[in-house]
Design an enzyme around this catalytic site. Structure first.
Site, PDB file in Angstrom:
ATOM      1  CB  SER A  21      -0.499  -0.353   1.137  1.00 29.69           C
ATOM      2  OG  SER A  21      -1.730   0.710   0.849  1.00 29.69           O
ATOM      3  CG  ASP A  59      -7.510  -2.323  -4.373  1.00 25.20           C
ATOM      4  OD1 ASP A  59      -7.814  -1.738  -3.204  1.00 25.20           O
ATOM      5  OD2 ASP A  59      -5.373  -1.986  -4.240  1.00 25.20           O
ATOM      6  CG  HIS A 113      -5.618  -2.149  -0.791  1.00 26.72           C
ATOM      7  ND1 HIS A 113      -5.370  -1.519  -1.357  1.00 26.72           N
ATOM      8  CD2 HIS A 113      -5.479  -1.473   0.973  1.00 26.72           C
ATOM      9  CE1 HIS A 113      -4.522  -0.587  -0.823  1.00 26.72           C
ATOM     10  NE2 HIS A 113      -4.206  -0.603   0.696  1.00 26.72           N
TER      11      HIS A 113
END
Length: 404
Positions: free
Chosen positions: A215, A341, A370
């Site tokens: 991320s 996502d 995600h």
């Protein structure tokens, strides 16, 4: 024309069995509906959900490494059949995934401006590979994550099982380390990572080192590799659930469900962290205004962008986006994204640029959410993401990148 005769014994048995099944269903009105719904769900799952990943790669060396040493690339991804929807998978992963036990050795690394970051080491002293040459993986967690996140613990465990060393780079003020200076971290600032990489290379000059980010950690790692080029000090990188285009991602996260499930929660965590350190930023930022932020964009507009010298959040997001920086890579990078996502929508992923540039391979699954990528009926332990991680890390350290 010849007709089948129902006197055939086998056919008679089939027809007799079919008749009994039909009669059984007719006697129980709810069963036909249940059977039909179950059949449709199974058909949808098998025909639409279960797919091989899309892999975009124009680099022959990187492509060969993946083809030869990452068997997961040839497999179908079978998401957990009862929770393959993106929001469900993203939220459920944090709740149901196990928390492996890892014994860290903590190190506070001083930085040139007087700040510090905490490095959590998993040295793997039981490895047959000598410490001086033991390959090392640097892990970079997400926006508010640290070394105690369950996805981080799983990747550390995978690294140790391969016989390698792992170190988690906790951003400033994270991982239990105090914030010593009025400076935190952001998606474009890579100076702290540069200090960490330099420190590890000096400590283990004969060991291969690669970086893996998740991320926001993936964005920082990618920025670093693009900025440093051949001088990155890493042999490879892997970016998981990386955000490619921040303006598009910000818009996506502000849709009603995404705001409710993620944006509001992450903004609250950022505000909570700022409350305990806000006194350090009073001279540079309107802290009281920043503490009223309800979204990540508001927090970045009122605090992050101002702290790092941007005129606006728009300027910050434009500079932080990665889709136009692929050509700057000089170190091979594997990226893993899910098409569903919310943090990085499919239309923001620069697939065509990956096909036209060296040093990058993009893996895109149809589902996964995600940092989700759950698989198996009881998705508590190893999942699809970790299999890509372990196979790619092992391939890089054992085989490297060859032209033949």
């Amino acid at each position: 024309m010849t007709f089948l005769r129902t006197e055939h014994p086998s056919l008679c048995r089939v027809m007799d069995t079919s008749g009994r099944i039909l009669q059984y269903l007719q006697d129980r009105p709810a069963l036909p509906l249940t059977f039909a719904v179950g059949s449709l769900y199974a058909a949808y799952y098998l025909c639409v959900v279960v797919k091989r990943p899309q892999i975009a790669c124009g680099d022959k060396r990187l492509q060969k490494l993946i083809e030869r040493h990452c068997p997961v690339a040839r497999e179908y991804y079978w998401p957990t059949w009862w929770c393959f929807q993106a929001h469900v998978m993203t939220l459920l992963r944090a709740l149901v995934q196990s928390w492996p036990h890892v014994d860290y050795r903590g190190e506070l690394l001083p930085l040139p401006d007087g700040g510090q970051v905490k490095l959590d080491w998993a040295d793997n002293d039981n490895s047959p590979i000598p410490s001086s040459s033991r390959p090392t993986v640097i892990l970079l967690p997400g926006l508010t994550g640290a070394s105690d996140e369950n996805y981080v613990l799983h990747m550390v465990q995978e690294t140790l099982e391969l016989g390698y060393r792992c170190v988690v780079f906790n951003n400033r003020g994270q991982g239990g380390a105090d914030l010593l200076t009025p400076r935190t971290y952001c998606a474009t600032n890579t100076e702290d990572l540069e200090c960490v990489v330099s420190h590890i290379n000096k400590t283990f000059p004969n060991a291969k080192i690669m970086g893996v980010g998740v991320s926001l950690g993936a964005v920082i790692l990618f920025q670093y590799l693009a900025n440093k080029g051949k001088e990155a000090g890493l042999c490879a990188g892997m970016c998981i659930s990386v955000t490619w285009n921040l303006p598009i991602s910000a818009d996506s996260l502000e849709r009603p469900l995404s705001y409710l499930f993620y944006n509001k929660y992450l903004a609250r965590n950022l505000v909570k962290k700022l409350k305990s350190t806000g006194h350090m930023f009073k001279n540079d930022v309107d802290v009281d205004h920043a503490l009223k932020s309800r979204t990540i964009r508001e927090f970045d507009e009122r605090f992050t962008s101002k702290q790092f010298g941007y005129e606006s959040c728009e300027d910050y997001y434009k500079d932080a986006s990665l889709h136009h920086k692929i050509h700057l890579l000089h170190v091979p990078v594997l990226t893993l994204n899910a098409a569903d996502d919310t943090f990085s929508p499919l239309d923001a992923i620069p697939v065509e640029k990956a096909k036209q540039n060296d040093n990058i391979a993009m893996v895109i699954t149809a589902h996964g959410g995600h940092i989700g990528f759950l698989e198996g009926s009881i998705p508590r332990d190893r999942n699809y993401m970790f299999r890509w991680f372990s196979q790619y890390v092992d391939a890089v350290f054992k085989h490297g990148f060859k032209d033949d």
